[in-house]
Motif scaffolding. Structure first.
Motif, PDB file in Angstrom:
ATOM      1  N   ASP A  11       0.948  -1.254   0.237  1.00  9.15           N
ATOM      2  CA  ASP A  11      -0.129   0.083  -0.057  1.00  9.15           C
ATOM      3  C   ASP A  11       0.805   1.150  -0.027  1.00  9.15           C
ATOM      4  OD1 ASP A  11      -2.593  -1.295   0.267  1.00  9.15           O
ATOM      5  OD2 ASP A  11      -2.289  -1.552   2.211  1.00  9.15           O
ATOM      6  N   ALA A  12       0.619   2.053  -0.867  1.00  7.37           N
ATOM      7  CA  ALA A  12       1.415   3.227  -0.970  1.00  7.37           C
ATOM      8  C   ALA A  12       1.791   4.026   0.480  1.00  7.37           C
ATOM      9  CB  ALA A  12       1.049   4.355  -2.068  1.00  7.37           C
ATOM     10  N   ALA A  13       0.665   4.160   1.143  1.00  3.38           N
ATOM     11  CA  ALA A  13       0.767   4.853   2.476  1.00  3.38           C
ATOM     12  C   ALA A  13       1.936   4.101   3.351  1.00  3.38           C
ATOM     13  CB  ALA A  13      -0.530   4.547   3.339  1.00  3.38           C
ATOM     14  N   GLU A  14       2.160   2.746   3.259  1.00  2.54           N
ATOM     15  CA  GLU A  14       3.139   2.213   4.078  1.00  2.54           C
ATOM     16  C   GLU A  14       4.562   2.380   3.577  1.00  2.54           C
ATOM     17  OE1 GLU A  14       2.215  -2.196   3.553  1.00  2.54           O
ATOM     18  OE2 GLU A  14       0.765  -1.878   4.964  1.00  2.54           O
ATOM     19  N   ILE A  15       4.564   2.981   2.383  1.00  2.00           N
ATOM     20  CA  ILE A  15       5.998   3.235   1.818  1.00  2.00           C
ATOM     21  C   ILE A  15       6.134   4.622   1.903  1.00  2.00           C
ATOM     22  CG2 ILE A  15       7.427   3.453  -0.393  1.00  2.00           C
ATOM     23  CD1 ILE A  15       6.278   0.932  -1.163  1.00  2.00           C
ATOM     24  N   VAL A  16       5.290   5.683   1.612  1.00  7.00           N
ATOM     25  CA  VAL A  16       5.406   6.952   1.933  1.00  7.00           C
ATOM     26  C   VAL A  16       4.830   7.703   2.968  1.00  7.00           C
ATOM     27  CG1 VAL A  16       5.537   7.505  -0.672  1.00  7.00           C
ATOM     28  CG2 VAL A  16       3.451   7.676   0.459  1.00  7.00           C
ATOM     29  N   GLY A  17       4.228   7.061   3.953  1.00  3.24           N
ATOM     30  CA  GLY A  17       3.729   7.289   5.106  1.00  3.24           C
ATOM     31  C   GLY A  17       2.391   8.252   4.948  1.00  3.24           C
ATOM     32  N   GLU A  18       1.888   8.411   3.664  1.00  6.48           N
ATOM     33  CA  GLU A  18       0.772   9.391   3.709  1.00  6.48           C
ATOM     34  C   GLU A  18      -0.616   8.476   3.202  1.00  6.48           C
ATOM     35  OE1 GLU A  18       1.583  12.525   1.304  1.00  6.48           O
ATOM     36  OE2 GLU A  18       3.374  13.133   2.189  1.00  6.48           O
ATOM     37  N   PRO A  19      -1.873   8.548   3.752  1.00  9.16           N
ATOM     38  CA  PRO A  19      -2.926   7.890   3.232  1.00  9.16           C
ATOM     39  C   PRO A  19      -3.086   8.228   2.001  1.00  9.16           C
ATOM     40  CG  PRO A  19      -3.430   9.834   4.764  1.00  9.16           C
ATOM     41  CD  PRO A  19      -1.767   9.718   4.876  1.00  9.16           C
ATOM     42  N   GLY A  20      -3.870   7.148   1.229  1.00 10.97           N
ATOM     43  CA  GLY A  20      -4.304   7.355   0.036  1.00 10.97           C
ATOM     44  C   GLY A  20      -3.191   6.765  -0.890  1.00 10.97           C
ATOM     45  N   GLY A  21      -3.517   7.152  -2.144  1.00  9.88           N
ATOM     46  CA  GLY A  21      -2.560   6.556  -3.083  1.00  9.88           C
ATOM     47  C   GLY A  21      -2.495   5.283  -3.915  1.00  9.88           C
ATOM     48  N   GLY A  22      -3.077   4.350  -3.429  1.00 12.58           N
ATOM     49  CA  GLY A  22      -3.222   3.072  -4.065  1.00 12.58           C
ATOM     50  C   GLY A  22      -1.990   2.257  -3.938  1.00 12.58           C
ATOM     51  N   PRO A  23      -1.742   1.262  -4.681  1.00 14.92           N
ATOM     52  CA  PRO A  23      -0.376   0.421  -4.617  1.00 14.92           C
ATOM     53  C   PRO A  23       0.913   0.893  -5.066  1.00 14.92           C
ATOM     54  CG  PRO A  23      -1.968  -0.379  -6.265  1.00 14.92           C
ATOM     55  CD  PRO A  23      -2.474   0.895  -5.783  1.00 14.92           C
ATOM     56  N   ALA A  24       1.890   0.471  -4.504  1.00 18.11           N
ATOM     57  CA  ALA A  24       3.360   0.804  -4.921  1.00 18.11           C
ATOM     58  C   ALA A  24       3.969  -0.218  -5.142  1.00 18.11           C
ATOM     59  CB  ALA A  24       3.822   1.660  -3.899  1.00 18.11           C
ATOM     60  N   ALA A  25       4.779  -0.781  -6.286  1.00 21.92           N
ATOM     61  CA  ALA A  25       5.412  -1.854  -6.559  1.00 21.92           C
ATOM     62  C   ALA A  25       6.883  -1.557  -6.313  1.00 21.92           C
ATOM     63  CB  ALA A  25       5.281  -2.350  -7.895  1.00 21.92           C
ATOM     64  N   VAL A  26       7.600  -2.393  -5.926  1.00 21.93           N
ATOM     65  CA  VAL A  26       9.058  -2.544  -5.579  1.00 21.93           C
ATOM     66  C   VAL A  26       9.894  -3.615  -6.340  1.00 21.93           C
ATOM     67  CG1 VAL A  26      11.117  -2.368  -4.226  1.00 21.93           C
ATOM     68  CG2 VAL A  26       9.019  -0.995  -3.642  1.00 21.93           C
ATOM     69  N   THR A  27      10.471  -3.718  -7.347  1.00 21.95           N
ATOM     70  CA  THR A  27      11.481  -4.947  -7.559  1.00 21.95           C
ATOM     71  C   THR A  27      12.462  -5.212  -6.973  1.00 21.95           C
ATOM     72  OG1 THR A  27      10.501  -4.614  -9.965  1.00 21.95           O
ATOM     73  CG2 THR A  27      12.451  -5.890  -9.788  1.00 21.95           C
ATOM     74  N   VAL A  28      12.740  -6.598  -6.335  1.00 16.56           N
ATOM     75  CA  VAL A  28      13.899  -6.917  -5.702  1.00 16.56           C
ATOM     76  C   VAL A  28      14.375  -8.043  -6.528  1.00 16.56           C
ATOM     77  CG1 VAL A  28      13.027  -6.582  -3.332  1.00 16.56           C
ATOM     78  CG2 VAL A  28      12.557  -8.531  -4.208  1.00 16.56           C
ATOM     79  N   THR A  29      15.764  -8.295  -6.428  1.00 20.18           N
ATOM     80  CA  THR A  29      16.818  -9.001  -7.161  1.00 20.18           C
ATOM     81  C   THR A  29      17.631  -9.750  -6.259  1.00 20.18           C
ATOM     82  OG1 THR A  29      16.963  -7.280  -8.751  1.00 20.18           O
ATOM     83  CG2 THR A  29      18.599  -9.227  -8.766  1.00 20.18           C
ATOM     84  N   ARG A  30      17.644 -11.203  -6.651  1.00 16.29           N
ATOM     85  CA  ARG A  30      18.394 -12.106  -5.879  1.00 16.29           C
ATOM     86  C   ARG A  30      19.729 -11.808  -5.493  1.00 16.29           C
ATOM     87  NH1 ARG A  30      17.725 -18.606  -6.297  1.00 16.29           N
ATOM     88  NH2 ARG A  30      19.491 -19.110  -4.775  1.00 16.29           N
ATOM     89  N   THR A  31      20.205 -11.723  -4.479  1.00 13.04           N
ATOM     90  CA  THR A  31      21.789 -11.591  -4.211  1.00 13.04           C
ATOM     91  C   THR A  31      22.611 -12.831  -3.873  1.00 13.04           C
ATOM     92  OG1 THR A  31      21.351 -11.377  -1.760  1.00 13.04           O
ATOM     93  CG2 THR A  31      21.217  -9.695  -2.906  1.00 13.04           C
ATOM     94  N   GLN A  32      23.712 -12.872  -3.611  1.00 12.13           N
ATOM     95  CA  GLN A  32      24.464 -14.098  -3.371  1.00 12.13           C
ATOM     96  C   GLN A  32      24.328 -14.539  -1.922  1.00 12.13           C
ATOM     97  OE1 GLN A  32      26.069 -15.778  -5.818  1.00 12.13           O
ATOM     98  NE2 GLN A  32      24.940 -14.511  -7.049  1.00 12.13           N
ATOM     99  N   GLN A  33      23.446 -13.637  -1.105  1.00  6.96           N
ATOM    100  CA  GLN A  33      23.421 -13.997   0.259  1.00  6.96           C
ATOM    101  C   GLN A  33      22.173 -14.793   0.812  1.00  6.96           C
ATOM    102  OE1 GLN A  33      23.561  -9.803   1.328  1.00  6.96           O
ATOM    103  NE2 GLN A  33      25.413 -10.201   2.488  1.00  6.96           N
ATOM    104  N   THR A  34      22.192 -15.421   1.908  1.00  8.82           N
ATOM    105  CA  THR A  34      20.957 -16.004   2.549  1.00  8.82           C
ATOM    106  C   THR A  34      20.227 -15.159   3.629  1.00  8.82           C
ATOM    107  OG1 THR A  34      22.269 -17.583   3.618  1.00  8.82           O
ATOM    108  CG2 THR A  34      21.490 -18.396   1.463  1.00  8.82           C
ATOM    109  N   GLY A  35      19.208 -15.249   3.795  1.00 10.20           N
ATOM    110  CA  GLY A  35      18.792 -14.782   5.099  1.00 10.20           C
ATOM    111  C   GLY A  35      18.607 -15.745   6.365  1.00 10.20           C
ATOM    112  N   PRO A  36      18.262 -15.011   7.395  1.00  8.33           N
ATOM    113  CA  PRO A  36      18.383 -15.873   8.830  1.00  8.33           C
ATOM    114  C   PRO A  36      17.686 -17.334   8.739  1.00  8.33           C
ATOM    115  CG  PRO A  36      17.354 -13.860   9.071  1.00  8.33           C
ATOM    116  CD  PRO A  36      17.447 -14.226   7.530  1.00  8.33           C
ATOM    117  N   SER A  37      16.904 -17.661   7.787  1.00  9.79           N
ATOM    118  CA  SER A  37      16.346 -19.116   7.683  1.00  9.79           C
ATOM    119  C   SER A  37      16.895 -19.947   6.432  1.00  9.79           C
ATOM    120  CB  SER A  37      14.816 -19.021   7.334  1.00  9.79           C
ATOM    121  OG  SER A  37      13.961 -18.060   8.550  1.00  9.79           O
TER     122      SER A  37
END
Length: 81
Positions: A11-37
């Protein structure tokens, strides 16, 4: 084999901190690292959005600074290579 890239939609509000706005997309790319799990770690081009995504498509958002409290995206979509 797990995708190299995912599109995370928030939700755009979660990214920019303001209500309204609709969805916001972010593209993430695989790294050579692994997470905690032990699943692959993905980051956006800025390095601010970081997520561990397992082969089943389950996601765990990981903070990149001590003051960050990342939200869980509303959808996670694999992108073609």
């Amino acid at each position: 084999m797990q995708p190299e890239r995912y599109e995370l939609t928030f939700d755009a509000a979660e990214i920019v901190g303001e209500p309204g706005g609709g969805p916001a997309a972010v593209t993430v790319t695989r790294t050579q690292q692994t997470g905690p799990s032990g699943a692959p770690l993905y980051r956006d081009e800025t390095g601010i959005v970081q997520a561990e995504i397992n082969p089943e498509g389950e996601i765990r958002m990981l903070p990149t600074s001590t003051h960050q409290s990342p939200s869980t995206p509303r959808s996670v979509k694999p992108l073609p290579d």
